[in-house]
Write a protein that holds these residues in place. Structure first.
Motif, short mmCIF file in Angstrom:
data_model
loop_
_atom_site.label_atom_id
_atom_site.label_comp_id
_atom_site.label_asym_id
_atom_site.label_seq_id
_atom_site.Cartn_x
_atom_site.Cartn_y
_atom_site.Cartn_z
N LEU A 7 0.83 -1.19 0.00
CA LEU A 7 0.00 0.00 0.00
C LEU A 7 0.87 1.24 0.00
CD1 LEU A 7 -2.61 -1.07 2.67
CD2 LEU A 7 -2.96 -0.96 0.21
N SER A 8 0.43 2.25 -0.76
CA SER A 8 1.16 3.51 -0.76
C SER A 8 0.76 4.33 0.46
CB SER A 8 0.84 4.30 -2.04
OG SER A 8 -0.49 4.80 -1.97
N VAL A 9 1.54 5.36 0.76
CA VAL A 9 1.22 6.24 1.88
C VAL A 9 -0.14 6.89 1.64
CG1 VAL A 9 1.90 8.35 3.09
CG2 VAL A 9 3.62 6.66 2.48
N THR A 10 -0.46 7.22 0.38
CA THR A 10 -1.76 7.81 0.06
C THR A 10 -2.88 6.84 0.40
OG1 THR A 10 -0.76 9.08 -1.72
CG2 THR A 10 -3.14 8.84 -1.78
N ASP A 11 -2.72 5.55 0.05
CA ASP A 11 -3.73 4.56 0.39
C ASP A 11 -3.91 4.48 1.90
OD1 ASP A 11 -4.11 3.83 -2.28
OD2 ASP A 11 -2.59 2.24 -2.18
N LEU A 12 -2.80 4.50 2.64
CA LEU A 12 -2.88 4.40 4.09
C LEU A 12 -3.60 5.60 4.68
CD1 LEU A 12 0.66 3.04 4.95
CD2 LEU A 12 -1.51 1.83 5.07
N ARG A 13 -3.34 6.79 4.13
CA ARG A 13 -3.99 7.99 4.66
C ARG A 13 -5.48 7.98 4.37
NH1 ARG A 13 -1.85 11.34 7.46
NH2 ARG A 13 -3.18 13.04 6.86
N ARG A 14 -5.90 7.24 3.33
CA ARG A 14 -7.32 7.16 3.01
C ARG A 14 -8.06 6.22 3.95
NH1 ARG A 14 -6.23 6.51 -3.25
NH2 ARG A 14 -5.93 8.68 -3.76
N ALA A 15 -7.35 5.34 4.62
CA ALA A 15 -7.99 4.42 5.56
C ALA A 15 -8.64 5.23 6.68
CB ALA A 15 -6.96 3.45 6.14
N ALA A 16 -9.84 4.84 7.06
CA ALA A 16 -10.58 5.59 8.08
C ALA A 16 -9.80 5.61 9.39
CB ALA A 16 -11.94 4.97 8.30
N ARG A 17 -9.56 6.81 9.88
CA ARG A 17 -8.89 6.97 11.16
C ARG A 17 -9.93 7.34 12.21
NH1 ARG A 17 -4.45 10.55 8.35
NH2 ARG A 17 -6.38 11.07 7.33
N HIS A 18 -9.87 6.69 13.32
CA HIS A 18 -10.82 6.91 14.40
C HIS A 18 -10.12 7.59 15.56
CE1 HIS A 18 -14.06 4.30 12.80
NE2 HIS A 18 -13.05 3.81 12.13
N PRO A 19 -10.70 8.68 16.08
CA PRO A 19 -10.09 9.32 17.25
C PRO A 19 -10.23 8.41 18.46
CG PRO A 19 -12.20 10.33 16.75
CD PRO A 19 -11.92 9.34 15.65
N VAL A 20 -9.15 8.26 19.19
CA VAL A 20 -9.17 7.47 20.42
C VAL A 20 -8.32 8.19 21.47
CG1 VAL A 20 -9.55 5.23 19.28
CG2 VAL A 20 -7.21 6.01 19.70
N ASP A 21 -8.45 7.77 22.70
CA ASP A 21 -7.65 8.28 23.81
C ASP A 21 -7.14 7.03 24.52
OD1 ASP A 21 -6.55 9.50 26.00
OD2 ASP A 21 -8.45 10.20 26.83
N PHE A 22 -6.00 6.52 24.03
CA PHE A 22 -5.56 5.20 24.47
C PHE A 22 -4.08 5.21 24.83
CE2 PHE A 22 -4.36 0.68 23.38
CZ PHE A 22 -5.01 0.10 24.46
N PRO A 23 -3.77 5.22 26.14
CA PRO A 23 -2.36 5.12 26.55
C PRO A 23 -1.86 3.68 26.41
CG PRO A 23 -3.78 5.32 28.48
CD PRO A 23 -4.68 5.38 27.27
N VAL A 24 -0.66 3.53 25.89
CA VAL A 24 -0.05 2.20 25.75
C VAL A 24 1.38 2.25 26.24
CG1 VAL A 24 -1.45 1.51 23.76
CG2 VAL A 24 0.76 2.57 23.37
N ILE A 25 1.90 1.09 26.60
CA ILE A 25 3.33 0.95 26.85
C ILE A 25 3.88 0.17 25.67
CG2 ILE A 25 5.12 -0.02 28.33
CD1 ILE A 25 3.32 0.57 30.70
N ALA A 26 4.73 0.83 24.90
CA ALA A 26 5.30 0.23 23.70
C ALA A 26 6.67 -0.35 24.03
CB ALA A 26 5.42 1.27 22.59
N GLU A 27 6.95 -1.51 23.48
CA GLU A 27 8.28 -2.11 23.61
C GLU A 27 9.12 -1.64 22.43
OE1 GLU A 27 7.93 -6.39 23.85
OE2 GLU A 27 6.05 -6.19 24.97
N HIS A 28 10.24 -0.99 22.74
CA HIS A 28 11.13 -0.44 21.71
C HIS A 28 12.52 -1.01 21.95
CE1 HIS A 28 13.60 2.50 19.56
NE2 HIS A 28 12.50 2.91 18.95
N ARG A 29 13.14 -1.55 20.93
CA ARG A 29 14.44 -2.21 21.09
C ARG A 29 15.51 -1.28 21.64
NH1 ARG A 29 15.83 -5.57 16.19
NH2 ARG A 29 14.54 -7.05 17.29
N ARG A 30 15.57 -0.04 21.14
CA ARG A 30 16.62 0.90 21.54
C ARG A 30 16.25 1.69 22.79
NH1 ARG A 30 16.81 6.21 19.76
NH2 ARG A 30 15.38 5.70 18.08
N LEU A 31 14.99 2.10 22.91
CA LEU A 31 14.58 3.00 23.98
C LEU A 31 13.92 2.28 25.17
CD1 LEU A 31 13.08 5.83 21.73
CD2 LEU A 31 15.34 5.76 22.81
N GLY A 32 13.70 0.97 25.06
CA GLY A 32 13.04 0.23 26.14
C GLY A 32 11.54 0.44 26.11
N ASP A 33 10.90 0.38 27.26
CA ASP A 33 9.46 0.59 27.35
C ASP A 33 9.15 2.08 27.26
OD1 ASP A 33 9.07 -2.11 27.62
OD2 ASP A 33 8.62 -2.05 29.76
#
Length: 112
Positions: A7-33
């Motif tokens: 998919l192109s970036v244009t296709d991705l931007r056309r995908a419906a985006r839904h507003p949310v308020d969702f805190p997450v803890i992401a696992e990142h290899r370099r930066l940790g949690d």
């Protein structure tokens, strides 16, 4: 190669985006949690509004309702915001169940 890689970036931007308020803890290899705040979500990816320190190409793993752990990578960064693309596209029925859980206000849900 993942299903979303064709998919192109244009296709991705056309995908419906839904507003949310969702805190997450992401696992990142370099930066940790990392404590990230997901501000909008689509079946292809999400945007955080506190992505300081992230760089294009960085990979993270987050946990979402319904689908559990899912990997994503940064496709853009601007100031504090960062946009991520999922390694795999979330199935529509699973995505709608996620939105129902994260965005209980039916007026803010799209694609109904």
């Amino acid at each position: 190669m993942s299903a979303g890689a064709n998919l192109s970036v244009t296709d991705l931007r056309r995908a419906a985006r839904h507003p949310v308020d969702f805190p997450v803890i992401a696992e990142h290899r370099r930066l940790g949690d990392l404590k990230l705040h997901v501000a909008n979500l689509s079946a292809h990816g999400f945007m955080v509004d506190n992505g300081e320190g992230l760089q294009r190409g960085d990979r993270v793993i987050i946990r979402l309702p319904v689908v559990g752990r899912i990997e994503a990578y940064v496709i853009w960064c601007r100031e504090e915001r960062a946009g991520f693309q999922f390694e795999r596209i979330i199935r529509l029925d699973d995505f709608m169940a996620i939105i129902d859980e994260l965005q209980p206000n039916p007026r803010l849900r799209r694609l109904r």
